[in-house]
Every structure is written in C-alpha cells, then in structure tokens.
Design a protein around this motif. Structure first.
Motif, PDB file in Angstrom:
ATOM      1  N   ILE A  64       8.014  -1.329  12.463  1.00 32.36           N
ATOM      2  CA  ILE A  64       7.056  -0.513  13.218  1.00 32.36           C
ATOM      3  C   ILE A  64       5.665  -1.131  13.047  1.00 32.36           C
ATOM      4  O   ILE A  64       5.161  -1.241  11.927  1.00 32.36           O
ATOM      5  CB  ILE A  64       7.056   0.951  12.718  1.00 32.36           C
ATOM      6  CG1 ILE A  64       8.489   1.491  12.685  1.00 32.36           C
ATOM      7  CG2 ILE A  64       6.181   1.817  13.614  1.00 32.36           C
ATOM      8  CD1 ILE A  64       8.630   2.829  11.969  1.00 32.36           C
ATOM      9  N   HIS A  65       5.097  -1.566  14.157  1.00 26.32           N
ATOM     10  CA  HIS A  65       3.770  -2.187  14.141  1.00 26.32           C
ATOM     11  C   HIS A  65       2.756  -1.126  14.585  1.00 26.32           C
ATOM     12  O   HIS A  65       3.058  -0.332  15.469  1.00 26.32           O
ATOM     13  CB  HIS A  65       3.681  -3.332  15.160  1.00 26.32           C
ATOM     14  CG  HIS A  65       4.747  -4.378  15.008  1.00 26.32           C
ATOM     15  ND1 HIS A  65       4.469  -5.650  14.551  1.00 26.32           N
ATOM     16  CD2 HIS A  65       6.073  -4.366  15.270  1.00 26.32           C
ATOM     17  CE1 HIS A  65       5.585  -6.366  14.552  1.00 26.32           C
ATOM     18  NE2 HIS A  65       6.572  -5.610  14.985  1.00 26.32           N
ATOM     19  N   GLY A  66       1.559  -1.161  14.022  1.00 26.27           N
ATOM     20  CA  GLY A  66       0.540  -0.239  14.525  1.00 26.27           C
ATOM     21  C   GLY A  66      -0.598  -0.081  13.549  1.00 26.27           C
ATOM     22  O   GLY A  66      -0.428  -0.216  12.336  1.00 26.27           O
ATOM     23  N   GLU A  67      -1.758   0.261  14.105  1.00 20.42           N
ATOM     24  CA  GLU A  67      -2.947   0.469  13.277  1.00 20.42           C
ATOM     25  C   GLU A  67      -2.714   1.633  12.326  1.00 20.42           C
ATOM     26  O   GLU A  67      -1.833   2.470  12.559  1.00 20.42           O
ATOM     27  CB  GLU A  67      -4.146   0.808  14.180  1.00 20.42           C
ATOM     28  CG  GLU A  67      -4.618  -0.354  15.001  1.00 20.42           C
ATOM     29  CD  GLU A  67      -5.777   0.046  15.915  1.00 20.42           C
ATOM     30  OE1 GLU A  67      -6.363   1.130  15.734  1.00 20.42           O
ATOM     31  OE2 GLU A  67      -6.074  -0.754  16.813  1.00 20.42           O
ATOM     32  N   SER A  68      -3.570   1.697  11.331  1.00 17.86           N
ATOM     33  CA  SER A  68      -3.483   2.790  10.366  1.00 17.86           C
ATOM     34  C   SER A  68      -3.654   4.144  11.077  1.00 17.86           C
ATOM     35  O   SER A  68      -4.497   4.285  11.955  1.00 17.86           O
ATOM     36  CB  SER A  68      -4.598   2.602   9.335  1.00 17.86           C
ATOM     37  OG  SER A  68      -4.427   3.520   8.318  1.00 17.86           O
ATOM     38  N   VAL A  93       8.492   3.811   0.474  1.00 17.48           N
ATOM     39  CA  VAL A  93       7.861   3.040  -0.598  1.00 17.48           C
ATOM     40  C   VAL A  93       6.685   2.273  -0.013  1.00 17.48           C
ATOM     41  O   VAL A  93       6.850   1.541   0.969  1.00 17.48           O
ATOM     42  CB  VAL A  93       8.860   2.015  -1.187  1.00 17.48           C
ATOM     43  CG1 VAL A  93       8.202   1.233  -2.322  1.00 17.48           C
ATOM     44  CG2 VAL A  93      10.130   2.692  -1.670  1.00 17.48           C
ATOM     45  N   ASN A  94       5.512   2.466  -0.597  1.00 14.63           N
ATOM     46  CA  ASN A  94       4.348   1.736  -0.113  1.00 14.63           C
ATOM     47  C   ASN A  94       4.215   0.443  -0.927  1.00 14.63           C
ATOM     48  O   ASN A  94       3.847   0.470  -2.101  1.00 14.63           O
ATOM     49  CB  ASN A  94       3.099   2.598  -0.271  1.00 14.63           C
ATOM     50  CG  ASN A  94       1.890   1.934   0.343  1.00 14.63           C
ATOM     51  OD1 ASN A  94       1.824   0.701   0.442  1.00 14.63           O
ATOM     52  ND2 ASN A  94       0.938   2.724   0.768  1.00 14.63           N
ATOM     53  N   LEU A 136      10.028   0.710   3.955  1.00 14.49           N
ATOM     54  CA  LEU A 136       9.094  -0.145   3.205  1.00 14.49           C
ATOM     55  C   LEU A 136       7.800  -0.259   4.015  1.00 14.49           C
ATOM     56  O   LEU A 136       7.748  -0.942   5.039  1.00 14.49           O
ATOM     57  CB  LEU A 136       9.711  -1.526   2.972  1.00 14.49           C
ATOM     58  CG  LEU A 136      11.031  -1.525   2.180  1.00 14.49           C
ATOM     59  CD1 LEU A 136      11.622  -2.937   2.106  1.00 14.49           C
ATOM     60  CD2 LEU A 136      10.832  -0.972   0.772  1.00 14.49           C
ATOM     61  N   ASP A 137       6.786   0.484   3.540  1.00 16.30           N
ATOM     62  CA  ASP A 137       5.519   0.558   4.258  1.00 16.30           C
ATOM     63  C   ASP A 137       4.614  -0.586   3.800  1.00 16.30           C
ATOM     64  O   ASP A 137       4.715  -1.050   2.667  1.00 16.30           O
ATOM     65  CB  ASP A 137       4.872   1.907   3.931  1.00 16.30           C
ATOM     66  CG  ASP A 137       3.871   2.328   4.980  1.00 16.30           C
ATOM     67  OD1 ASP A 137       3.668   1.565   5.933  1.00 16.30           O
ATOM     68  OD2 ASP A 137       3.307   3.422   4.847  1.00 16.30           O
ATOM     69  N   VAL A 175      13.863   0.162   7.261  1.00 22.36           N
ATOM     70  CA  VAL A 175      12.803   0.336   8.257  1.00 22.36           C
ATOM     71  C   VAL A 175      11.515  -0.104   7.577  1.00 22.36           C
ATOM     72  O   VAL A 175      11.248   0.295   6.437  1.00 22.36           O
ATOM     73  CB  VAL A 175      12.696   1.810   8.717  1.00 22.36           C
ATOM     74  CG1 VAL A 175      11.532   1.994   9.682  1.00 22.36           C
ATOM     75  CG2 VAL A 175      13.997   2.271   9.373  1.00 22.36           C
ATOM     76  N   THR A 176      10.742  -0.967   8.232  1.00 21.05           N
ATOM     77  CA  THR A 176       9.484  -1.425   7.631  1.00 21.05           C
ATOM     78  C   THR A 176       8.329  -1.106   8.577  1.00 21.05           C
ATOM     79  O   THR A 176       8.536  -0.831   9.763  1.00 21.05           O
ATOM     80  CB  THR A 176       9.519  -2.951   7.367  1.00 21.05           C
ATOM     81  OG1 THR A 176       9.912  -3.610   8.565  1.00 21.05           O
ATOM     82  CG2 THR A 176      10.480  -3.303   6.265  1.00 21.05           C
TER      83      THR A 176
END
Ligand code: ATP
Ligand code: MG
Length: 386
Positions: A64-68, A93-94, A136-137, A175-176
C-alpha cells in the motif's frame, strides 16, 4: 450511524454489489461491513475500494503506497477482514519504530540463550500471526540485513528464529505499506529491487486528500459525529457552512489524520454548539480558493508576523520582516514558533517521532527532549496494535 460513504445507496453504476459478487464470492454483508469504516465516495476512493475487494481473497503480498495519514492501515485491516484469514489475527508492526537490533528477534522470535538476556524462548510476529495477516508498516525503513531475511520468507515461506536451527513455516499473508517512494529508495540502493518486486505484487495507491476534495465534507461530518458521540455532548457540535467551505479549500498535507485530529481538537476546545470561523486555527482560515499544498506552506510561514522565511539548502532562516514599533519578546516568540512547528510536524507524520525529527532537521533525541521539556503532549496519538 449517520456515516455517509460509498455504501449509502449512491453507487456509481460500475460499483454495484452485483459486480463484486460475480468477481468475488464474498457475501455482500461481509464486504459492506469490512469497508464501512473507510469514508469516501470520490472516484479515486471508489477505485481503491474496488481494488481491496478484488485482491482481498488472494494470498499474494499487497503493498500500500500513500502519504502519511491517507488510511493505509485502515485499508490493510479491511483487506484482512475480507480475506479467508479473517478469523485469525491481524498484526501490525511499524518497522521504523523497532530498533534494528531488536527487529529480527521481534519478527522471527528467538530461543533461550540466543543472546544476553534471552532467558526463555519467545515467539516472533510471524508465528503470532500464523493463519492471519502480518502488516509491515513503513517497510522502506527496514534495514538491509532484514530485507534479505524477509525476501527469504517470501521466496521460501520459511524462517529461522534467532539462535535456533529449526526452520519454521511462515503461514501469513504479508501486507506492507510505505509513505516514501520505494522506487526512489531502490534507485538509491536503500531498498532491494528483488524485495520490492516480491512485495509489490498487488499495489494499492492511496490518493492524498487534496486530490479528492469531494471527500473532505464526508470526512468532516463523519469525525464530527464521532467526536460528538465519544464526548457524549448534549449540545452537539456542528459546523457553519463558512467553516465547511474553508476546510474544503485547505490542502490537508497531513491528510485524513490531520482532519481527524483537527475536529477532535475543535470539539474539545469549543465543548459543543456551533463551530464558526473563529474556532479554526489560523492556517486553516487563510487558504484562498485554488491554493495548493505549496501555497499552504507559505501560509504557515506567513501566519505569524514576524516571519519564518524560505527553506534554504535545508536550513530555515528566521527573519523578522517587520519589527513592531513596540518591539517583541524574542524568546517567547521563538519558543512559540518552535512549539507550533513541532506540533505540525508531529501531526503531519501521525506522531512518528523519527519522521517528525527528519522534517524538522533535528535528531530524534533532541526532538523527544523538546517535546518533554515543553510538555507538547499530542492530543490524539495513534496507538500501535500488536
Ligand atoms: N477514508 C477514511 N475514512 C475514515 N477514516 C480514515 C480514512 N482514512 C484515514 N482515516 C483515519 O485517519 C487516521 C490515519 O489513518 P491510517 O493510520 O490508516 O493512515 P496511514 O496512511 O497508515 O498513515 P501513516 O503513513 O502516517 O502511518 C486513522 O485514525 C484512520 O482511521
Ligand atoms: Mg500507518
């Protein structure tokens, strides 16, 4: 609940339950429920929701791509709830929040005696999440050594706990998420290309809020209702049309999280009733029609007189544009300015102190010390679910 979103009956023709049912044999009630937290009915968000439903049943990795603050974790949870793994755990998990020295043992577990202090064996997140989803963030922050280990898990579905010879089977869906451009990180050799390909099998791109202005009103109403309920306000807070118009013009650099925090802050400060322009912090009021995020940056800079000027080769230069005839209390002014910028950096990064420190050109320890010293406690710090 008065939450309006893509499921309130106003579907576009190609976003109908029938299409989802044909392509994906999930009971309608299940996906409706799993996606009901995600507010938004702009075209961009509809595309995201359609993709979620399409990829949720697969076991392939999703990146998953995207700004904060755009809702990446929300999407990861929805993917899990719609997957065949829904009855098992979802672990988030960050990767940037765990020191490199601990990340390997946290992910893969360790056995007794693996290192000083390892008095008994401990399961890692891969084992804890067995049968479920491991999220996995901030994957872009994963150190190179761990990138190699993660690649092995993806290729061979196997891993070895620290200090052990036993090879374990990894039965998790990975999922990341990233808020940095991973392709850039690959080009700069900070991220492995082979790992990027493995993780990016099913990409989902979260649109920034400024590119889906139509969702702003829905989100404002949603969080207003949420704050009214959570504070049990008898005299319910509501916004005047002027406030809606103002906030719809604002470019939201911190995306949905910034919006959510603002509403919570205003509701707490006003204690209910009408929210009018005076209740808004100044930077939200000054944005003119057609303003961009870049314009907004200059609004933030200009909002206080004296002015903080351009960023010049990484260094801010504070300069007093016009010193008032009566003078100023310089120390008080600088401390306030600094507090305001620290709070903005925290909000913009979802209270991620590493990223906030980077935005401010400070090291993390200095930032943490300043937050403590000035008692800049965040109003609504997101919690990490493990
Ligand atoms: N479309 C949305 N509808 C409702 N709430 C949302 C939406 N998008 C985000 N949020 C809320 O905004 C906050 C931030 O979302 P989330 O943590 O998923 O963002 P993120 O992209 O993971 O941010 P970061 O990169 O900073 O970790 C959360 O409280 C989430 O519930
Ligand atoms: Mg996140």
């Amino acid at each position: 609940m008065n939450q309006r979103n893509v499921f309130d009956g106003s579907f576009t023709p190609d976003f109908s339950p029938a299409i989802f049912e044909r392509e994906n044999p999930i009971p309608v009630g299940a996906w409706r429920h799993a996606l009901s937290e995600i507010v938004g009915r702009s075209e961009a968000m509809e595309r995201v929701l359609q993709t979620i439903v399409k990829v949720a049943r697969s076991d392939s990795p999703v990146l998953i791509h995207g700004e904060s603050g755009t809702g990446k974790e929300l999407v990861a949870r929805a993917l899990h709830r719609l997957s065949p793994r829904a009855s098992r755990r979802f672990l988030a998990v960050n990767c940037s929040a765990i020191p490199e020295s601990l990340l390997e043992s946290e992910l893969f577990g360790y056995v007794k005696g693996a290192f000083t202090g390892a008095e008994k064996s401990r399961k890692g997140y891969f084992e804890e999440a067995t049968g479920g989803t491991l999220f996995l963030d901030e994957i872009g922050e994963m150190p190179p050594r761990l990138q190699a280990k993660l690649l092995r898990v993806l290729q061979e579905k196997q891993y070895t706990p620290v200090g052990s010879n036993e090879v374990k089977l990894a039965d998790v869906r990975i999922v990341t998420a990233t808020n940095v451009d991973l392709e850039d990180a690959v080009a700069q050799q900070r991220f492995r290309l082979d790992l990027f390909y493995r993780l990016n099998v099913l990409p989902i791109v979260m649109p920034p809020l400024r590119e889906r202005k139509g969702d702003i009103r829905l989100l404002l109403e949603h969080f207003l209702e949420h704050s009214n309920q959570s504070h049990g306000l008898v005299n319910q807070a509501f916004m005047t049309p002027e406030v809606y118009a103002c906030l719809e013009r604002y470019p939201w650099p911190g995306n949905v999280r910034e919006l959510q925090n603002l509403i919570e802050r205003i509701v707490v400060m006003t204690g209910g009733g009408a929210i009018n322009i005076e209740a808004l912090p100044q930077e939200y009021v000054q944005v003119k029609a057609g303003a961009t995020a870049r314009d907004h940056a200059s609004v933030l800079i200009e909002k206080s007189e004296p002015i903080l000027r351009d960023r010049d080769e990484g260094a801010f230069q504070a300069s007093l544009e016009v010193l008032p005839p009566e003078g100023i209390n310089l120390e008080f002014f600088i401390e306030n300015l600094e507090n305001s910028l620290i709070m903005q950096a925290l909000e913009r990064t979802g209270h991620n102190k590493n990223q906030a420190a980077k935005l401010l050109g400070l090291n993390r320890t200095t930032l943490v010390e300043r937050i403590k010293k000035r008692k800049l406690a965040p109003l609504n710090s997101p919690s990490k679910e493990l």
